[in-house]
Design an enzyme around this catalytic site. Structure first.
Site, PDB file in Angstrom:
ATOM      1  N   ASP A 113      -2.875   6.296 -11.241  1.00 15.77           N
ATOM      2  CA  ASP A 113      -2.523   6.022  -9.846  1.00 15.77           C
ATOM      3  C   ASP A 113      -1.087   6.395  -9.521  1.00 15.77           C
ATOM      4  OD1 ASP A 113      -1.082   4.045 -11.075  1.00 15.77           O
ATOM      5  OD2 ASP A 113      -2.348   2.398 -10.403  1.00 15.77           O
ATOM      6  N   ASP A 166      -6.827   6.259 -16.562  1.00 17.02           N
ATOM      7  CA  ASP A 166      -6.348   4.889 -16.432  1.00 17.02           C
ATOM      8  C   ASP A 166      -7.500   4.072 -15.850  1.00 17.02           C
ATOM      9  OD1 ASP A 166      -4.453   2.677 -16.140  1.00 17.02           O
ATOM     10  OD2 ASP A 166      -4.595   3.104 -13.996  1.00 17.02           O
TER      11      ASP A 166
END
Length: 797
Positions: A685, A485
């Site tokens: 995350d 990401d």
């Protein structure tokens, strides 16, 4: 046909009578299910079903749209000596109604039991005792000196056994030097008997329990082998004529027992070292704290603290709780918790973690988490769960261990009969059979996998890498594709000034004017401007007549001059042209930057300069991607941001596989697509990346030290350092390599040793030494993982 058992299952999610009916119908369809009753008030289902049908019952409830919540219980198991012991304890616990799954770890001597329904812990303990072992409920706060005391007892027994065995084996050692001397038979008997029946009593007790439970283990092999040698010696002594010196084998039995005790002692010492990571983490827990009440300081036990209590932490002390700094400034050493080697600055508003060491300042902290809810407690729980879990490769060992001891007994009997039929004296046939029994003890087989997992997960935790389970550890070594990401993973997630341009070329003056307008604002872009001013050491003046321009920017007066800072919409409203900044604006917008224009609003409005804001790369992001490239692991960038900003980050890091403008719900689909031809690790995350983390072969969550138990990820990184991603894959590879090495040596010892013993090329003493060496070598090999350190952490790029 399997015996029927009553299962009491807790059911969650039922809200009405129709729900209860739906659950009842679903359970009734399970093969072999008898009477079913569902109580909506107590949220319980009672089912008559065959033994072993619990997984099917649970699946039926889940397919009906409800769930069977599981509880876990940890048991200390005493008396296990080998892989076959592990299997017997697991089978005994698995037969109890309400037990969903069982994992027994020989290295830490614990059983991890998943319970589906109400199960009395005493029922579990009784089942373990019937299997021939002792058990009690494990508690995190229980004293650990019991293991130390046991180690001391083992050492004493070992020393005494060696002192008695050495005189017996001494004549054998002197023969190569031409000294032929033998102890009288009665002296040999007097020395060997205490070793056989006092220091070797543990083997007889454990063997008896195993036989009573209808199984075999290492102790049975040792007891049979040494008893055969001891009995043969007695027989030879009794039938020998007066004055003759028979050939006795007391020394073989005594030395084998001494060697086995030596192996078990060294093994116990080494197993303690595999759990050193847990002990190091537990040692971080302070027992007392300085509580501040109405300005008065008092020393109290940690258990007396409550949420929102105020705690004073002096320089050099450990933080007793998780909390928020209210007063003071200092640094915190969080190395043993997050793996971060540099002290972390702390000031009012910052979070602190219990167990970290306070630096040079006094801090007043408000308590926000206590006991089992602290970060440290959750880290310990996560590491313990990983160490208790079984790697998939262990299934092979479990299958082998179930048949290992019976096969060895058959081979020993075949050796005895074979040599006797071959024409060898009965004593020769018996000694060779004893050697087979002794060399084949499967200690190393049971220790090969758990010791490597304990050492690997322990050293990983010390460097801020928390591995959730053994399956993730084993699977991670195969990863050939890593999907990152962008925001919060490779980039900091907070805007910074990426570019700025002043029409008059004076960037510092431009920054000071923008900083004056943004002073006091909490907007992320304002913080970026003020941070840039601080980095350049610029003083920011106060403005007057500050005015927020909704949806456009901010305006104010600085030294009688009217200024405004805003977006393109403000520029258009004032009818201004970017002028010579148009080309830069277009290029920076293509990069996905957010633009802000500084405008002079006096008599003739004009543009003074341009700011481009954007996310910045995390330190170490470039080193992480380079480390993966060196290992021929492909890197992908997966983000919901625009293509321009994604392209800038990808080019800076050298990532060629870019997936931009992807919705959170579609991220998992891309991961699934990559999985069709690769083993994929997803790094995120843990917030909007949860579906993709769950979809990947291995989910790696970038944690900030506040929520380490991210359920969607198999691996959690305690700090947001991208360089820990290749480090996590590296420790996985090294741990899996140790598992394979250990299993190889465990099998090789037996594959080579048993034929040698069967063909008379290995006497019982050498067989005992080889068996002890096999266990010690396997555990020692696993302990080499403790010296692992992550590479590339010195590179801050």
């Amino acid at each position: 046909m399997s015996e029927s058992t009553t299962f009491d299952l807790p059911i969650t999610g039922m809200t009405c009578a129709s729900c209860a009916g739906r659950v009842e119908r679903a359970l009734s369809k399970v093969a072999g299910a008898g009477a079913v009753s569902v109580n909506l008030a107590t949220e319980q289902a009672r089912v008559q079903a065959p033994e072993g049908s619990l997984p099917a019952l649970r699946q039926a409830v889940e397919q009906a749209g409800y769930s069977v919540p599981a509880q876990t219980l940890e048991l200390n198991i005493e008396g296990m000596t080998c892989a076959s012991c592990v299997g017997r304890v697991e089978r005994a616990l698995s037969k109890i109604a309400g037990v969903g799954s069982v994992s027994v770890n020989l290295a830490n001597e614990r059983a991890h039991v998943e319970l589906l329904g109400q199960v009395d812990p005493q029922t579990l303990i009784d089942a373990v005792k019937r299997a021939g072992y002792d058990a009690n409920i494990w508690q995190a706060e229980q004293p650990r000196d019991r293991q130390t005391n046991r180690l001391n007892r083992e050492r004493l027994a070992l020393v005494l056994a060696i002192l008695l065995a050495v005189p017996l084996v001494l004549p054998m050692l002197l023969q190569p030097f031409g000294v032929y001397w033998m102890l009288p038979a009665w002296v040999q008997f007097a020395l060997a008997t205490p070793v056989q029946f006092i220091f070797g009593a543990r083997f007889y007790v454990a063997a008896f329990k195993a036989v009573r439970a209808g199984a075999g283990n290492m102790d049975l092999l040792v007891a049979l082998g040494t008893s055969a040698g001891y009995g043969l010696s007695l027989y030879e002594w009794v039938i020998a004529g007066p004055g003759s010196m028979p050939h006795l084998y007391f020394e073989a039995s005594a030395v084998v027992i001494a060697l086995v005790l030596l192996g078990k002692y060294l093994e116990s010492r080494a197993k303690r070292q595999t759990a050193s990571a847990i002990r190091a983490l537990e040692a971080l827990r302070p027992e007392r704290a300085i509580q501040v009440v109405n300005g008065q300081e008092r020393d109290v036990a940690i258990s007396a603290l409550r949420l929102n209590d105020l705690v004073l932490v002096k320089p050099g002390e450990r933080f007793p709780v998780d909390g928020e700094v209210l007063e003071g400034q200092s640094h915190a050493d969080e190395a043993l918790i997050s793996g971060e080697s540099l002290p972390v600055p702390k000031q009012p508003g910052d979070k602190v973690t219990g167990g970290a060491i306070n630096g040079e300042g006094r801090l007043l902290v408000r308590t926000q988490a206590l006991g089992a809810e602290t970060v440290l407690a959750r880290i310990i729980r996560l590491v313990e769960d990983a160490q208790a879990a079984k790697a998939p490769i262990q299934k092979l060992v479990d299958k082998v261990s179930q048949i290992f001891v019976p096969v060895v007994l058959v081979l020993a009997l075949a050796t005895l009969i074979g040599w006797w039929l071959y024409g060898a004296p009965l004593e020769t046939a018996l000694i060779n059979a004893v050697a087979v029994l002794v060399i084949a003890c499967p200690c190393a087989l049971g220790l090969a996998t758990p010791t490597a997992i304990m050492a690997g997960t322990g050293v990983a935790a010390r460097h801020g890498i928390l591995i959730k389970d053994a399956e993730a550890l084993e699977r991670a070594h195969e990863v050939d594709t890593v999907v990152f990401d962008k925001t919060g993973t490779l980039t900091s997630g907070t805007p910074r000034i990426a570019h700025l341009s002043a029409l008059d070329g004076d960037e510092d003056t431009l920054l000071k004017m923008a900083g004056a307008l943004q002073r006091g604002s909490e907007h992320p872009l304002a913080k970026a401007v003020l941070d840039a001013c601080a980095e350049r050491g610029l003083d920011v003046a106060d403005i007057s007549d500050s005015q927020t321009l909704t949806g456009r920017g901010i305006a104010g007066s600085l030294n009688g001059r009217r200024l405004a800072l805003g977006n393109r919409r403000l520029l258009d409203e004032l009818g201004l042209s970017p002028g010579t900044l148009a080309e830069s604006a277009q290029a920076w917008e293509t990069e996905g930057r957010t633009l802000s224009w500084l405008i002079d609003q006096d008599a003739t409005p004009r543009v003074l300069g341009l700011f481009a804001f954007g996310d910045t790369l995390k330190p170490g992001a470039l080193a992480a991607v380079h480390a993966l490239n060196e290992r021929h692991i492909a890197s992908h960038l997966l983000t919901g941001d625009n293509r321009g900003s994604a392209r800038v980050v990808a080019e800076a890091l050298g990532i060629t596989n870019v997936h931009a403008e992807v919705l959170p719900a579609d991220k998992s689909a891309i991961v699934q697509q990559l999985k069709s031809h690769s083993v994929v690790a997803m790094v995120g995350d843990g917030i909007n990346d949860a579906p993709a983390l769950a979809a990947a072969d291995i989910g790696i969550a970038m944690g900030g030290g506040t929520d380490v138990a991210m359920h969607a990820a198999g691996i959690t990184l305690m700090r947001g350092d991208p360089r820990l991603v290749p480090a996590a894959l590296d420790i996985s590879r090294k741990t899996y390599a140790k598992i394979r090495q250990n299993l190889f040596w465990a099998f090789v010892y037996n594959l080579i040793g048993i034929p040698l013993a069967a063909f008379g090329l290995l006497n019982p003493v050498l067989a005992g030494a080889a068996m002890a060496l096999s266990s010690v070598s396997v555990v020692s090999n696993a302990l080499l993982l403790k010296f692992w350190t992550p590479k590339h952490l010195e590179d801050k790029r």
